[in-house]
Design a protein around this motif. Structure first.
Motif, PDB file in Angstrom:
ATOM      1  N   THR A 162       0.708  -1.189   0.093  1.00  0.00           N
ATOM      2  CA  THR A 162      -0.028   0.116  -0.071  1.00  0.00           C
ATOM      3  C   THR A 162       0.716   1.259  -0.031  1.00  0.00           C
ATOM      4  O   THR A 162       0.458   2.343  -0.633  1.00  0.00           O
ATOM      5  CB  THR A 162      -0.866   0.023   1.299  1.00  0.00           C
ATOM      6  N   GLU A 191     -16.707  -5.081   2.496  1.00  0.00           N
ATOM      7  CA  GLU A 191     -15.522  -5.196   3.398  1.00  0.00           C
ATOM      8  C   GLU A 191     -14.351  -4.343   2.322  1.00  0.00           C
ATOM      9  O   GLU A 191     -13.734  -3.600   2.786  1.00  0.00           O
ATOM     10  CB  GLU A 191     -15.348  -6.577   3.821  1.00  0.00           C
ATOM     11  N   ASN A 194     -14.907  -0.709   1.741  1.00  0.00           N
ATOM     12  CA  ASN A 194     -14.523   0.237   2.705  1.00  0.00           C
ATOM     13  C   ASN A 194     -13.119   0.266   2.954  1.00  0.00           C
ATOM     14  O   ASN A 194     -12.339   1.200   3.054  1.00  0.00           O
ATOM     15  CB  ASN A 194     -15.043  -0.335   4.214  1.00  0.00           C
ATOM     16  N   ARG A 195     -12.321  -1.010   2.577  1.00  0.00           N
ATOM     17  CA  ARG A 195     -10.994  -0.817   2.716  1.00  0.00           C
ATOM     18  C   ARG A 195     -10.150   0.200   1.607  1.00  0.00           C
ATOM     19  O   ARG A 195      -9.402   0.858   1.557  1.00  0.00           O
ATOM     20  CB  ARG A 195     -10.233  -2.337   2.513  1.00  0.00           C
ATOM     21  N   ASP A 198     -10.617   3.691   2.879  1.00  0.00           N
ATOM     22  CA  ASP A 198      -9.628   3.848   3.650  1.00  0.00           C
ATOM     23  C   ASP A 198      -8.177   4.499   3.093  1.00  0.00           C
ATOM     24  O   ASP A 198      -7.543   5.237   3.414  1.00  0.00           O
ATOM     25  CB  ASP A 198      -9.227   2.455   4.356  1.00  0.00           C
TER      26      ASP A 198
END
Length: 243
Positions: A162, A191, A194-195, A198
């Protein structure tokens, strides 16, 4: 070198939604590549322009540009460069909802990647390997609404850190999340969504926002669900992406 810097400047402008500036840089890069007799780089620049055209919603034009880049450089560019043109052609066919043409172009890209380039591969194309093809193939089949194939290809894509590939990781999460939604798996899709938010909330990228917007569209069957309404509110608040 100057042509590649102009191409990079164009891609940066495109990423933040400055399309006119991007086009100017791309055209300059193409002219410089031609002036220097660098067919390989000219092919890459034209393919990048095809990708911009595709992401702006002009899939048919993107097909023509990618095919033109391939035909112009065939026999002169190394296989990896030609393979990238076929990848973008595949993505454009998928946006046109043409699974046969998309699969043919994707297979051509994969075949070209498997050829020996005699070590004469330019540094600016070293990012394109089978792991990248797999990641983009997942997007191809997401666009074709074939979640099974999309998720299968995603399993072959190499994980990216990342901290190094922030936008790419966030966009891939949105792509794979959308494929899960297409497979009617709301919980896993949310899920991943949302990641994705983020990560993408920390960068400025119009291109990345488009992936979240496509994810939101895939949530349409569940708009009344509290978790979905909460997610849509989050994307409006943190990314400015409307439901």
């Amino acid at each position: 070198m100057t042509a590649e810097l102009s191409r990079l400047a164009g891609w940066t402008a495109f990423d933040v939604g400055q399309h006119d500036a991007a086009q100017r840089h791309f055209i300059q890069a193409l002219r410089l590549a031609r002036a220097g007799g660098d067919v390989r780089l000219g092919c890459y620049v034209l393919t990048t322009m095809a990708m911009q055209t595709l992401m702006r919603g002009f899939a048919s034009e993107a097909v023509d540009m990618a095919q033109g880049a391939y035909n112009r450089a065939k026999g002169q560019a190394v296989p990896t460069v030609l393979a990238f043109t076929k990848l973008i052609e595949a993505r454009a066919h998928a946006r046109e909802n043409d699974p046969r043409a998309a699969s043919r172009a994707l297979k051509a890209s994969e075949d070209l990647l498997g050829q020996d380039d005699s070590g004469d591969e330019p540094a600016w194309i070293d990012f394109y390997a089978h792991s990248r093809l797999s990641a983009d193939a997942a997007e191809v089949f997401r666009d074709l609404r074939n979640p099974k194939a999309a998720l299968t290809w995603n399993q072959q894509a190499t994980a990216m850190p990342t901290g190094v590939f922030t936008r790419s990781v966030g966009m891939r999460l949105a792509i794979v999340g959308t494929a899960h939604l297409q497979a009617r798996n709301l919980d896993h899709g949310l899920e991943l969504g949302n990641r994705s938010v983020d990560i993408l909330a920390r960068v400025q990228s119009t291109r990345a926002e488009d992936y979240v917007r496509e994810f939101n569209t895939a949530l349409t069957p569940w708009r009344r669900e509290p978790a979905v309404r909460e997610f849509l509110h989050r994307t409006r608040k943190e990314l400015g992406v409307a439901a």
